[in-house]
Design a protein around this motif. Structure first.
Motif, PDB file in Angstrom:
ATOM      1  N   ASP A  88       0.838  -1.196   0.000  1.00  0.00           N
ATOM      2  CA  ASP A  88       0.000   0.000   0.000  1.00  0.00           C
ATOM      3  C   ASP A  88       0.876   1.251   0.000  1.00  0.00           C
ATOM      4  N   PRO A  89       0.508   2.270  -0.753  1.00  0.00           N
ATOM      5  CA  PRO A  89       1.346   3.477  -0.850  1.00  0.00           C
ATOM      6  C   PRO A  89       1.220   4.370   0.383  1.00  0.00           C
ATOM      7  N   ILE A  90       1.872   3.986   1.465  1.00  0.00           N
ATOM      8  CA  ILE A  90       1.885   4.816   2.664  1.00  0.00           C
ATOM      9  C   ILE A  90       3.336   5.213   2.935  1.00  0.00           C
ATOM     10  N   ALA A  91       3.540   6.370   3.565  1.00  0.00           N
ATOM     11  CA  ALA A  91       4.903   6.887   3.794  1.00  0.00           C
ATOM     12  C   ALA A  91       5.527   6.205   4.994  1.00  0.00           C
ATOM     13  N   ALA A  92       5.709   4.904   4.880  1.00  0.00           N
ATOM     14  CA  ALA A  92       6.297   4.138   5.975  1.00  0.00           C
ATOM     15  C   ALA A  92       6.922   2.870   5.404  1.00  0.00           C
ATOM     16  N   MET A  93       7.914   2.348   6.095  1.00  0.00           N
ATOM     17  CA  MET A  93       8.623   1.160   5.640  1.00  0.00           C
ATOM     18  C   MET A  93       8.396   0.015   6.615  1.00  0.00           C
ATOM     19  N   PRO A  94       7.842  -1.123   6.147  1.00  0.00           N
ATOM     20  CA  PRO A  94       7.698  -2.280   7.029  1.00  0.00           C
ATOM     21  C   PRO A  94       9.034  -3.000   7.168  1.00  0.00           C
ATOM     22  N   TYR A  95       9.216  -3.696   8.267  1.00  0.00           N
ATOM     23  CA  TYR A  95      10.463  -4.427   8.462  1.00  0.00           C
ATOM     24  C   TYR A  95      10.243  -5.592   9.415  1.00  0.00           C
ATOM     25  N   ILE A  96      11.145  -6.564   9.329  1.00  0.00           N
ATOM     26  CA  ILE A  96      11.191  -7.640  10.318  1.00  0.00           C
ATOM     27  C   ILE A  96      12.445  -7.421  11.152  1.00  0.00           C
ATOM     28  N   GLN A  97      12.431  -7.924  12.388  1.00  0.00           N
ATOM     29  CA  GLN A  97      13.549  -7.633  13.283  1.00  0.00           C
ATOM     30  C   GLN A  97      13.695  -8.744  14.327  1.00  0.00           C
TER      31      GLN A  97
END
Length: 361
Positions: A109-118
């Motif tokens: 989805d075009p949202i100003a955020a970056m998903p990540y795993i950690q």
């Protein structure tokens, strides 16, 4: 504060603990464990943050989104049964809201955020998160445009970010979304009286904190011994000593180095919540507390006799928020995306140092 605003993070082990013992909750736990296994396999160890931004990671992103969708569906079914105590309901609803945002980002989805795993730094516990790139934007837009918001003013207090007569540093302004306000839109209120502080700087040619030439950062034994001597001198002079370090690895190394000469709070033995450490530190006039946890938010007027900052609180450049900035710069075809992250990390370091030294005010 900016980091907590900028990041949405769900540690999977915490969600499992919340679901433990709830009737019908085992399918949700199974789905969470499946996602955790995928994260551990993908990261390959503890202390890893991966935004899964490469082309080869597209399949893993989709699998993460599918597992999260299953977790949300099963957990919502458990909540709808209505047999859960209210505190757990609140915790699970918060996790589900965060997971919904993270899932959308993993699906593209075009949202100003970056998903990540950690995976966590010490024990390698898996989790998923979302790094927002403009955390202060909402406050800034509201202040600039009162016509679209009921917000008319915001009071931001700090005894440490600015010296008398100084403007708010750019990094702090960006964190609040207040970096380009006109003089008519802001007012700086300063006290009329100020205290005094004296500084003792270490030798400019002293040992470096890290061993040079290593692929992974390793604390320098000579530097640890050097800091131990500084603590010994402060301890001899008497009074409470607060030692602010950037990481728990520093805490363990320094505490072990001085263990035969002085008792310290925050060492590897007898770990406790921050509030408990504050209570013990306040109760003992000669306490020594080594911690990375109170660069901000700990008011100690008149409490400290010595504040020791062994090295600069430079954040890890691969932290989610800086990886997100680099990622967004790449997507916008910026000429040097990596410099965006380095400049932001340097600004964060400057802010923490300003606030850390203020613990002695």
């Amino acid at each position: 504060m900016a980091d907590s605003i900028a990041r949405t993070y769900v540690p999977l082990s915490t969600m499992v603990d919340t679901l433990h013992g709830i009737q019908g909750g085992q399918p949700a736990v199974d789905a969470i464990n499946q996602l955790g296994e995928l994260i551990i396999q993908t990261t390959g160890g503890a202390g890893v943050t991966d935004p899964l931004s490469s082309l080869g990671s597209a399949m893993i992103r989709m699998r993460c989104a599918e597992f999260i969708e299953k977790i949300i569906q099963v957990t919502e079914s458990v909540l709808s049964a209505g047999r859960i105590a209210l505190p757990r309901v609140s915790l699970l609803k918060a996790d589900l809201y965060a997971l919904g945002l993270i899932q959308r980002a993993f699906r593209g989805d075009p949202i100003a955020a970056m998903p990540y795993i950690q995976t966590s730094a010490v024990r390698g516990y898996p989790g998923v998160g979302l790094a927002r790139l403009t955390p202060g934007g909402l406050l800034g837009r509201s202040i600039r445009n009162p016509a679209i918001s009921q917000l008319r003013s915001a009071l931001i207090t700090s005894a440490t970010l600015c010296a008398p007569g100084e403007e708010m540093p750019p990094g702090a302004g960006r964190a609040f979304g207040l970096y380009d306000l006109t003089p008519a839109q802001r007012t700086i209120i300063e006290p009329k009286r100020f205290g005094r502080a004296s500084y003792v700087f270490t030798l400019p040619d002293g040992p470096a904190p890290h061993v040079q030439g290593r692929s992974a950062p390793e604390l320098n034994p000579a530097w640890i011994a050097h800091i131990s001597r500084i603590l010994g001198a402060a301890h001899k002079a008497g009074g409470r000593i607060l030692v602010l370090v950037p990481s728990f690895r520093d805490v363990v190394a320094i505490a072990e180095a001085v263990a035969d000469r002085m008792a310290v709070l925050g060492g590897p033995a007898g770990a406790a919540p921050t509030q408990e450490y504050i209570r013990r530190f306040t109760a003992d006039r000669n306490a020594i507390w080594i911690t990375p946890s109170v660069w901000t938010g700990f008011g100690a007027p008149g409490l400290l006799q010595h504040l020791v900052i062994p090295r600069l609180p430079y954040p890890q450049i691969d932290a989610p928020i800086f990886r997100a900035m680099e990622w967004m710069a790449e997507r916008s075809a910026a000429p040097n995306p990596k410099s965006t992250a380095y400049l932001a990390a340097r600004s964060e370091c400057e802010n923490l140092l300003r606030q850390g030294r203020g613990r002695a005010v």
